[in-house]
Enzyme design. Structure first.
Site, short mmCIF file in Angstrom:
data_model
loop_
_atom_site.label_atom_id
_atom_site.label_comp_id
_atom_site.label_asym_id
_atom_site.label_seq_id
_atom_site.Cartn_x
_atom_site.Cartn_y
_atom_site.Cartn_z
N ARG A 156 26.05 65.38 -18.40
CA ARG A 156 27.07 65.77 -17.41
C ARG A 156 28.48 65.69 -18.00
NH1 ARG A 156 24.95 65.81 -11.81
NH2 ARG A 156 27.15 65.75 -11.26
N HIS A 189 30.35 70.50 -18.42
CA HIS A 189 30.85 71.22 -17.23
C HIS A 189 32.16 70.65 -16.70
CE1 HIS A 189 28.85 67.97 -15.05
NE2 HIS A 189 29.44 68.39 -13.93
N ASP A 190 32.51 69.43 -17.13
CA ASP A 190 33.78 68.82 -16.69
C ASP A 190 34.98 69.31 -17.48
OD1 ASP A 190 32.73 67.30 -14.63
OD2 ASP A 190 32.45 65.52 -15.86
#
Length: 109
Positions: free
Chosen positions: A14, A17-18
């Site tokens: 994760r 996508h940041d």
């Protein structure tokens, strides 16, 4: 900052996508340089255009990233292209139990 070297696996959970495209591509290039030949990068994160979850996933993560002020959901094809641009080969998509939450891609240096 330089990434540690000497490891045969680096994981991004994760993370991509940041970040906007330029930052994400820079990170992928640095990871490629830090891995030894044959080393593997494992990416696990929500991805755009996930079959069966296109609308809900794109809407949820689109709003999440809008609130963050940076990044965007990318499709498997977009991440694959970024990995190739960073120098990775043998890019493979792996099955997950909940692809809306996270898809997995591996790539080899």
């Amino acid at each position: 900052d330089p990434l540690p070297e000497g490891y045969d696996l680096i994981t991004l959970v994760r993370v991509l996508h940041d970040h906007d495209d330029a930052v994400a591509l820079t990170l992928l290039r640095r990871i490629h340089a830090a891995l030894p030949p044959g080393g593997t990068l494992l990416i696990a994160e929500p991805m755009a255009q996930t079959p069966g979850a296109e609308r809900s996933g794109d809407a949820y993560f689109g709003f999440y990233l809008l609130a963050m002020g940076t990044g965007r959901p990318r499709s498997v094809a977009e991440i694959r292209a970024m990995l190739h641009a960073a120098g990775f080969g043998q890019v493979r998509t792996r099955r997950t139990a909940l692809p809306l939450i996270a898809c997995v891609i591996t790539a080899t240096r």
